[in-house]
Design an enzyme around this catalytic site. Structure first.
Site, PDB file in Angstrom:
ATOM      1  CD  GLU A  15      -2.645  -1.459   2.379  1.00  0.00           C
ATOM      2  OE1 GLU A  15      -4.002  -1.956   2.572  1.00  0.00           O
ATOM      3  OE2 GLU A  15      -2.318  -1.021   3.776  1.00  0.00           O
ATOM      4  N   GLY A  81     -12.667  -5.833   4.893  1.00  0.00           N
ATOM      5  CA  GLY A  81     -14.065  -6.572   4.974  1.00  0.00           C
ATOM      6  C   GLY A  81     -15.429  -5.621   4.790  1.00  0.00           C
ATOM      7  CG  MET A 181      -7.245  -6.153  12.102  1.00  0.00           C
ATOM      8  SD  MET A 181      -5.975  -7.351  11.574  1.00  0.00           S
ATOM      9  CE  MET A 181      -5.394  -7.058  13.211  1.00  0.00           C
ATOM     10  CD  GLU A 182      -4.031  -2.028  10.268  1.00  0.00           C
ATOM     11  OE1 GLU A 182      -4.245  -2.936  10.658  1.00  0.00           O
ATOM     12  OE2 GLU A 182      -5.314  -1.765   8.960  1.00  0.00           O
ATOM     13  CG  ASP A 205     -13.874 -10.153   3.427  1.00  0.00           C
ATOM     14  OD1 ASP A 205     -14.057 -10.214   4.400  1.00  0.00           O
ATOM     15  OD2 ASP A 205     -11.914  -9.251   3.670  1.00  0.00           O
TER      16      ASP A 205
END
Length: 237
Positions: A15, A81, A181-182, A205
């Protein structure tokens, strides 16, 4: 032009590499074992850095970014997600707010899940705000590039969510459109430091989607799209 840089944080190397490939006049500094690369993107001063996955890594990275580079705003890019039937693989979600869903003292009977206290803040905070104008600008640019852009809550926790029941709970409890998660940790650190932030996530997803993708290939394509979006929108921020 405002010479304070825009901070760009990604959890994965690919990224950040996509951003670095388009940056000019690059110079690197290492703080807290993290490599911060300063330069310009579309003529705008920027600092790009990989934080690595997880809330603590993201918060450490954000604080170092603020302490050493004094960014005028912080952007967090990555994948997530999707939650809910209306959010599909390949869509982009831009946070209006983030929530740390795994911060939970509800067993004490005082606060609901996600509610926390912050240094210097009076009273508890559950939804960590993202800068509204910045979110809308990213969403407008995202509509052209991704096809579908959603504005809403992004849920953050130290867990890769694979259980559809967890996604359903995140939607019901927080109204979340995506989980990762961040972002919440970055929004947390930015709020404490009074720095505007934005969290942009490409959906990789969704339990409601029958489509599946190769994650690495998808993440690489997502990183390239995020770079294109930044090059387009940065001069207007």
């Amino acid at each position: 032009m405002n010479q304070q840089p825009i901070g760009v944080i990604g959890a994965m190397k690919m990224e950040v590499d996509a951003i670095l490939a388009a940056m000019e006049g690059k110079r690197q500094e290492v703080h807290g074992s993290m490599a911060f690369t300063a330069g310009t993107l579309s003529g705008v001063p920027c600092v790009a850095v990989q934080c690595s996955p997880g809330k603590v890594n993201a918060a450490l990275c954000t604080q170092a970014l603020v302490d050493f580079f004094s960014p005028r705003l912080v952007l967090n890019l990555g994948v997530a997600g999707g939650i809910g039937e209306g959010v599909h693989i390949g869509d982009v979600v831009i946070a209006t707010a983030c929530v740390e869903y795994d911060f939970d003292t509800s067993a004490l009977g005082q606060w609901p899940a996600g509610q926390l206290t912050l240094p210097g803040q009076e009273g508890p905070v559950r939804f960590l705000p993202c800068e509204e104008g910045l979110a809308k600008a990213l969403a407008a640019a995202g509509e052209d590039l991704y096809g579908r852009a959603h504005l809403g809550v992004v849920a953050t926790g130290d867990k890769f969510v694979a259980d559809p029941a967890v996604g359903e709970w995140l939607q019901k409890e927080f109204g979340a459109l995506a989980c990762e998660m961040e972002g919440g940790a970055i929004a947390h650190a930015c709020l404490v430091n009074q720095v505007p932030c934005a969290v942009l996530r490409t959906i990789s997803d969704n339990a409601h989607d029958s489509e599946t993708v190769d994650f690495v290939t998808f993440a690489q394509g997502s990183a390239q799209k995020a770079q294109e979006l930044l090059r387009k929108v940065l001069p207007r921020l």
